[in-house]
Write an enzyme that holds these catalytic residues in place. Structure first.
Site, PDB file in Angstrom:
ATOM      1  N   GLN A 162      32.229  33.687  30.993  1.00  0.00           N
ATOM      2  CA  GLN A 162      32.389  33.888  32.358  1.00  0.00           C
ATOM      3  C   GLN A 162      32.969  32.633  33.020  1.00  0.00           C
ATOM      4  O   GLN A 162      32.417  31.246  32.652  1.00  0.00           O
ATOM      5  CB  GLN A 162      30.970  34.057  32.867  1.00  0.00           C
ATOM      6  CG  GLN A 162      30.816  34.280  34.385  1.00  0.00           C
ATOM      7  CD  GLN A 162      31.871  35.749  34.767  1.00  0.00           C
ATOM      8  OE1 GLN A 162      31.522  36.707  33.870  1.00  0.00           O
ATOM      9  NE2 GLN A 162      32.448  35.638  35.635  1.00  0.00           N
ATOM     10  N   LYS A 199      28.001  42.971  34.384  1.00  0.00           N
ATOM     11  CA  LYS A 199      28.403  43.490  33.174  1.00  0.00           C
ATOM     12  C   LYS A 199      27.383  43.984  32.069  1.00  0.00           C
ATOM     13  O   LYS A 199      27.556  44.844  31.208  1.00  0.00           O
ATOM     14  CB  LYS A 199      29.131  42.227  32.591  1.00  0.00           C
ATOM     15  CG  LYS A 199      30.461  41.886  33.312  1.00  0.00           C
ATOM     16  CD  LYS A 199      31.105  40.583  32.910  1.00  0.00           C
ATOM     17  CE  LYS A 199      32.382  40.403  33.816  1.00  0.00           C
ATOM     18  NZ  LYS A 199      32.705  39.207  34.045  1.00  0.00           N
ATOM     19  N   ASP A 202      38.662  40.194  27.690  1.00  0.00           N
ATOM     20  CA  ASP A 202      39.186  39.790  29.137  1.00  0.00           C
ATOM     21  C   ASP A 202      40.850  39.820  29.041  1.00  0.00           C
ATOM     22  O   ASP A 202      41.399  39.600  29.967  1.00  0.00           O
ATOM     23  CB  ASP A 202      38.755  38.336  29.525  1.00  0.00           C
ATOM     24  CG  ASP A 202      37.841  38.435  30.596  1.00  0.00           C
ATOM     25  OD1 ASP A 202      37.745  39.388  31.224  1.00  0.00           O
ATOM     26  OD2 ASP A 202      36.991  37.412  30.933  1.00  0.00           O
TER      27      ASP A 202
END
Ligand code: NAP
Length: 284
Positions: free
Chosen positions: A97, A53, A120
């Site tokens: 995460q 990322k 997300d």
């Protein structure tokens, strides 16, 4: 023989477009889109995802910050970091995460992220917007699948779409996006009766189960488009999908390989969401 949907090439094309738009954005606003990624503990797979990322951000010219927190981090410490990033003007996207270490409450953290920075698209506010069809952020993996279809010239409108898997991260939002694109959608799961017969009806079959080579030739209609979201590690360490590629490739019209299909698209869609978040902030 099916044509391959090349996720690596399509992803590279979209990243190049994001890079151009980021340059434009920077020259107009004087700052770059910023993504903060929080990782707690030392899960090796998560560390690889976070590194990728960060690399993705660098590639397109974003500002990126990675917060590596120790396994022993408390809920209060994690919450405080999210609060700080929520208030940080240089950060437009926040990603925690997953999975988090067991002593931490994932739902509490995800609810704490400002929905306008929830790149997300896991916050219930954004999940609700996806359901309504009025969304700012698309969940990254299903959005990646939609981009693959679009850029391959495959329109779900009027087609029978079957999604195998109903997770909150992949299956459910995938079904919603196909529905918004006017597909006729069936969602299957571990309790579906005669799964092979249902799958065989699909013009577009999306598989997100997490079982290596689960979908064989008996589950695919001649000429179907087959999208394999699965990422499974074989005993020899090789990555493989949920679809038995060798068996299905001769039957399908299009198929995604694993690796090199859906996988490369997920981070690209995260970058797209971060750019969208920054653009929304900039016009305020
Ligand atoms: P998940 O949360 O474990 O969900 C799996 C789903 O598959 C569940 O809905 C489950 O049904 C269903 N399922 C399991 N066994 C089945 C069976 N025998 N027949 C029919 N349905 C079955 O997994 P996920 O997070 O959605 O991920 C799915 C796969 O996609 C994994 O391989 C994951 O690594 C991969 N993935 C890839 C990306 C990417 O970037 N390419 C991103 C995310 C995930 P029930 O609900 O009935 O239990």
């Amino acid at each position: 023989m099916a044509k391959l949907i090349d996720g690596k090439a399509i992803s590279a094309q979209i990243r190049a477009e994001i890079k151009d738009k980021t340059e434009e954005f920077y020259s107009k606003n004087g700052f770059a889109p910023g993504l903060a990624v929080i990782i707690v503990g030392e899960n090796p797979a998560s560390q690889v995802y976070v590194r990728n990322k960060k690399r993705g951000c660098e590639e397109v010219g974003f500002h990126s910050e990675v917060y590596e927190m120790p396994e022993a981090t408390t809920q209060a410490e994690l919450n405080a970091l999210v609060d700080k990033l929520n208030a940080d003007e240089a950060i437009h996207g926040i990603l925690v995460q997953l999975p988090l270490p067991k002593h931490l409450d994932e739902t509490e953290v995800l609810l704490r992220i400002d929905p306008s920075k929830d790149v997300d698209a896991f916050h219930p506010y954004n999940v609700g917007k996806i359901m309504i069809g009025d969304y700012d952020f698309l969940p990254c993996t299903p959005a990646g699948v939609m981009a693959l279809l679009e850029r391959t010239g495959i329109d779900p409108a009027g087609k029978k779409c079957v999604v195998i898997g109903r997770s909150n991260i992949v299956g459910k939002p995938m079904a919603m996006l196909l529905l918004h694109a006017n597909g006729t959608v069936t969602v299957c799961h571990s309790r579906t009766k005669d799964l092979a017969a249902v799958a065989r009806e699909a013009d577009i079959l999306v598989v997100a189960i997490g079982r290596a080579d689960f979908v064989g030739a008996d589950m695919v209609k001649e000429g179907a488009v087959v999208i394999d979201v699965g990422m499974n590690r074989r005993a020899d360490g090789k990555l493989t999908g949920d679809v038995d590629f060798a068996a299905v490739e001769p039957i399908a019209s299009y198929i995604t390989p694993v690796p090199g299909g859906v996988g490369p698209m997920t981070i690209t869609m995260l970058l797209q969401n971060t750019l969208t978040a920054a653009e929304k902030k900039a016009v305020k």
